[in-house]
Design a protein around this motif. Structure first.
Motif, PDB file in Angstrom:
ATOM      1  N   ILE A 195     -20.631 -34.125   3.219  1.00 27.57           N
ATOM      2  CA  ILE A 195     -20.221 -34.678   1.926  1.00 27.57           C
ATOM      3  C   ILE A 195     -21.152 -34.220   0.817  1.00 27.57           C
ATOM      4  N   ILE A 196     -22.455 -34.103   1.112  1.00 28.24           N
ATOM      5  CA  ILE A 196     -23.401 -33.577   0.131  1.00 28.24           C
ATOM      6  C   ILE A 196     -23.140 -32.090  -0.088  1.00 28.24           C
ATOM      7  N   GLY A 197     -22.697 -31.410   0.999  1.00 21.91           N
ATOM      8  CA  GLY A 197     -22.380 -29.996   0.868  1.00 21.91           C
ATOM      9  C   GLY A 197     -21.311 -29.736  -0.168  1.00 21.91           C
ATOM     10  N   GLY A 198     -20.358 -30.663  -0.284  1.00 21.27           N
ATOM     11  CA  GLY A 198     -19.341 -30.506  -1.315  1.00 21.27           C
ATOM     12  C   GLY A 198     -19.948 -30.466  -2.697  1.00 21.27           C
ATOM     13  N   ALA A 228     -24.688 -22.777   4.178  1.00 17.19           N
ATOM     14  CA  ALA A 228     -24.057 -21.899   5.166  1.00 17.19           C
ATOM     15  C   ALA A 228     -24.833 -21.905   6.482  1.00 17.19           C
ATOM     16  N   VAL A 229     -26.162 -21.829   6.386  1.00 20.44           N
ATOM     17  CA  VAL A 229     -26.992 -21.848   7.593  1.00 20.44           C
ATOM     18  C   VAL A 229     -26.863 -23.185   8.301  1.00 20.44           C
ATOM     19  N   VAL A 248     -22.707 -27.980  12.444  1.00 24.66           N
ATOM     20  CA  VAL A 248     -21.352 -28.521  12.306  1.00 24.66           C
ATOM     21  C   VAL A 248     -20.464 -28.021  13.441  1.00 24.66           C
ATOM     22  N   PRO A 249     -19.876 -28.923  14.252  1.00 23.09           N
ATOM     23  CA  PRO A 249     -19.018 -28.514  15.369  1.00 23.09           C
ATOM     24  C   PRO A 249     -17.605 -28.211  14.906  1.00 23.09           C
ATOM     25  N   GLU A 250     -16.873 -27.489  15.759  1.00 26.65           N
ATOM     26  CA  GLU A 250     -15.474 -27.185  15.494  1.00 26.65           C
ATOM     27  C   GLU A 250     -14.606 -28.333  16.007  1.00 26.65           C
TER      28      GLU A 250
END
Length: 376
Positions: free
Chosen positions: A240-243, A310-311, A317-319
């Motif tokens: 959510i922070i990534g957004g 990205a790293v 982060v899993p699929e």
């Protein structure tokens, strides 16, 4: 827009249109939306699953109607600030409950694409808003900003109407002990008519919910940061922070799908609102000519944050593609590594896979019987 700046801005002889807006007003206009989302996050945390997904969406629509009406009807900063705050509260209800409705209603194999469509629709909505703004920008009257605001009535109106014709989610009905309504919801939402498949779907949802309730009996807020839940919480917060770190809300849907529990949805929405508020509140200081005056170069600051994101995504982060919410529970409980999520064989199989397996077995049996009869 000149018409807007004549009311909420100030005369600026250096501006091409003769008006400008102060940094203080601009930062409040932008950041109050995030403040409203933060307020809604608290509400969702306490309301959680006590209200249906449809009711959550209706609340968001009602807040949208109220906020837009206020902003169109008044011409003072107090009213504008109140409208922006309510608009943020509207977004704070619509986004989480929209993702919950989709995640709990769609088949697991289609959840990802459908959530992706919601992000696409958000982008298309923003594009449509920009086109309307561009069309009305040349008007020197208040119509230049009242028309774009009026357009914002369209989507809440359509959503409010459509929700009358949709059931709530099967998972919500199971949580309330209404298995009959859950059966009807799956039948209507997915078009399944086979009663055996319908009952298997409901049983799968109920068993997963009962296991979840057993695991989380007596759970407190601090338990989100303990055991296997810590990983899920950190992943949700990171997404959510990534957004915000990318300047878009792309990953918001993914994180909610990743960890769909009411209290985490509420707290992560609060985290998102807080970081979004920080960006909205401080950005005017960087870009405005009367402050740091960085202008468009301020955008480069997101380059570094995107690289870090990205790293982090690759490592942690899993699929989740093709996994049901119940299967995700099992994967997290078994502490499966992020890179092994897609290949790990879970005990809880999808109902569709079980039905297909049984059908294949029946065909094989029928084929063997047919061969025996032919030999005799």
């Amino acid at each position: 827009m000149r018409g807007f700046l004549e009311i909420y801005g100030h005369v600026d002889p250096h501006s091409p249109i003769g008006y400008n807006i102060s940094t203080e007003v601009q930062r409040l206009i932008q950041s109050l939306i995030n403040t409203g989302s933060f307020v809604s996050a608290f509400a969702i945390y306490f309301l959680g699953s006590r209200i249906s997904r449809r009711l959550g969406l209706w609340i968001g629509c009602a807040l949208a109607f109220l906020s837009v009406s206020i902003m169109i009807g008044v011409e003072n900063l107090g009213g504008l600030y109140a409208g922006r705050l309510l608009l943020g509260m509207s977004n704070g209800f619509l986004v989480p409950y929209n993702v919950m409705f989709v995640s709990e209603s769609a088949p697991s194999l289609l959840t990802g694409p459908i959530l992706g469509m919601t992000i696409l629709q958000t982008s298309l909505g923003a594009l449509f808003g920009i086109l309307v703004d561009n069309y009305t920008n040349g008007k020197e009257s208040s119509a230049s900003w009242r028309i774009p605001l009026g357009v914002m009535f369209i989507v809440p109106s359509l959503l409010t109407g459509f929700l009358f014709f949709l059931p709530d989610t099967p998972r919500f009905y199971v949580m309330k002990g209404e298995d009959g309504n859950a059966l009807n919801a799956i039948r209507r939402l997915r078009g399944i008519k086979d009663e055996a498949v319908l009952r298997a779907e409901v049983e799968d949802i109920r068993s997963a919910y009962e296991m979840e309730q057993e695991l989380h009996a007596g759970v407190h807020l601090k338990d989100m940061f303990c055991g296997t839940d810590l990983r899920r919480t950190l992943l949700s917060y990171g997404c959510i922070i990534g957004g915000t770190c990318t300047g878009i809300t792309f990953m918001a849907g993914f994180s909610l799908y990743l960890f769909l529990m009411a209290k985490t949805v509420g707290t992560e929405a609060g985290i998102n609102a807080f970081f979004g508020w920080m960006v909205s509140f401080f950005s005017p200081y960087f870009i405005n000519s009367d402050k740091l005056n960085w202008g468009p170069t301020y955008g480069y600051i997101w380059g570094g944050s995107n690289l870090i994101l990205a790293v982090w995504t690759w490592v942690f982060v899993p699929e989740t593609k093709g996994r049901s919410l119940e299967q995700l529970d099992e994967l997290f409980e078994k502490r499966v590594g992020a890179r092994q999520f897609s290949s790990f064989v879970v005990e809880r199989q999808l109902v569709d896979d079980i039905v297909a397996s049984r059908a294949e077995g029946s065909r094989s049996t029928a084929s063997r019987i047919g061969r025996k009869k032919h030999l005799h």
